[in-house]
Design an enzyme around this catalytic site. Structure first.
Site: not given
Ligand SMILES: NC(=O)c1ccc[n+]([C@@H]2O[C@H](COP(=O)([O-])OP(=O)(O)OC[C@H]3O[C@@H](n4cnc5c(N)ncnc54)[C@H](OP(=O)(O)O)[C@@H]3O)[C@@H](O)[C@H]2O)c1
Length: 339
Positions: A150
């Site tokens: 991001c």
């Molecule tokens: N947030 C941002 O602004 C943003 C921007 C760019 C990129 N990203 C990247 O996008 C990715 C997701 O970010 P996010 O903000 O959405 O994170 P998040 O809200 O913490 O969501 C993570 C997701 O992954 C799932 N998960 C975790 N471990 C898992 C496993 N071993 N097997 C299957 N599912 C699993 C979680 O499930 P549960 O909830 O059920 O535990 C949840 O659905 C990250 O790598 C982050 O760096 C995020």
């Protein structure tokens, strides 16, 4: 119709993907999964998806998921994605990974900044950095997209025209970025909310893991080693990133001239809007959308361009950009589902 799987569907980025895909005319979501104790309909978790995506969300069963899709979006934490992407790639399915696992081309740099061993470094060469404003042609041919971070999205888009034209002094770029809470993911939000009440702070000053990603891409774009000073800040809002970037110029130029360079560079890029001189981007104008707004000002005396960019971290900074990449990979309108 392209059949897509969303892994990590309950997180912030996963939710945003589903919101966009629910209205996409050429994609059908065939599975949703997450690390979830009790399987539940995704429309029970996100009720506004009711009638649009009613699939059961459960722990991933990869044999089934891989067979049922053409492309997987991995909205998973870094270190998890690199274990899962190969399952799809070996079955000749496409992957758009939203984590950082395939963004850094150098395995050692990844391991230094993320503090873990890379479990599938053999795919690093094959991954394409999914910033359409730079790599559209490569994205068309890609099987593995490393969707940009991001912060890097806002900072790189702000620097791009000056670097492409070799007008920027590559060693003196400073980026000061402010992000809302959702940047850290859903799990960390609860911890951050009390810390940010009536508060605002810098963190990981010049030590953030997105710094090497920005350096890598700015170096690639300009063909010259580029190292920036990057300072992120947390602000008490839910979503959005505003970056102020200071770039010393190699030659004397007028503000109008620089403005024109930005307008020309982004003329055919549907999601970047260059604001008129004198206007500055605001988060409220970009949140919930896939746009990056850019405003600029020149300090003529110091020969320094001050560029301000605004994006929604969950859309242009994550899931919107991921869908934009899918559109390019499949030859759809680049804007499909995103306007
Ligand atoms: N947030 C941002 O602004 C943003 C921007 C760019 C990129 N990203 C990247 O996008 C990715 C997701 O970010 P996010 O903000 O959405 O994170 P998040 O809200 O913490 O969501 C993570 C997701 O992954 C799932 N998960 C975790 N471990 C898992 C496993 N071993 N097997 C299957 N599912 C699993 C979680 O499930 P549960 O909830 O059920 O535990 C949840 O659905 C990250 O790598 C982050 O760096 C995020």
């Amino acid at each position: 119709m392209v059949k897509v799987a969303v892994v990590g569907a309950t997180g912030y980025a996963g939710e945003e993907l589903l919101k966009i895909l629910a209205n996409h005319k050429k994609a059908e979501v065939t599975s949703v999964s997450a690390k979830i104790d009790q399987p539940q309909k995704i429309s029970a978790i996100f009720p506004y998806l009711s009638g649009k995506i009613d699939l059961l969300c459960s722990e991933p069963d990869f044999d089934k998921i891989v067979c049922g899709c053409d492309l997987a979006f991995l909205a998973l934490p870094h270190r998890v994605s690199m274990q899962i992407a190969p399952l799809f790639l070996k079955a000749e399915k496409k992957v758009i990974d939203l984590s950082a696992d395939y963004r850094l081309k150098d395995k050692n740099t990844y391991e230094k900044w993320y503090g873990i061993q890379h479990s599938s470094p053999n795919y690093l060469d094959q991954s394409v950095y999914g910033l359409p404003e730079v790599y559209k042609d490569r994205i068309k041919e890609a099987t593995l997209i490393a969707n940009p971070g991001c912060f890097p999205t806002g900072v790189i888009l702000g620097c791009l025209p000056l670097l492409v034209k070799h007008i920027a002094d590559n060693q003196s770029i400073i980026a000061d970025s402010k992000t809302g809470l959702s940047g850290a993911g859903r799990e960390k939000e609860a911890v951050l909310i009390p810390k940010l009440k009536d508060n605002f702070m810098a963190y990981k000053i010049n030590m953030h893991q997105h710094a090497p990603e920005i350096d890598q891409e700015l170096t690639e774009i300009s063909g010259k080693e580029t190292v920036i000073i990057f300072v992120p800040h947390l602000i008490p809002i839910q979503r959005g990133i505003l970056s102020t970037i200071y770039i010393r110029l190699n030659e004397q130029m007028g503000e109008q001239e620089i403005h024109k360079i930005y307008q020309q560079y982004y003329m055919d890029k549907p999601f970047v809007k260059i604001l008129p001189l004198g206007e500055s981007p605001q988060l409220k104008d970009v949140t919930q959308g896939n746009y990056c707004h850019i405003g600029l000002k020149l300090d003529q005396k110091k020969n320094m361009a001050i560029i301000v960019t605004a994006i929604d971290n969950l859309v242009k900074g994550a899931s919107g950009q991921a869908v934009q990449n899918m559109n390019i990979m499949y030859g759809f309108e680049e804007t499909e589902g995103l306007l």
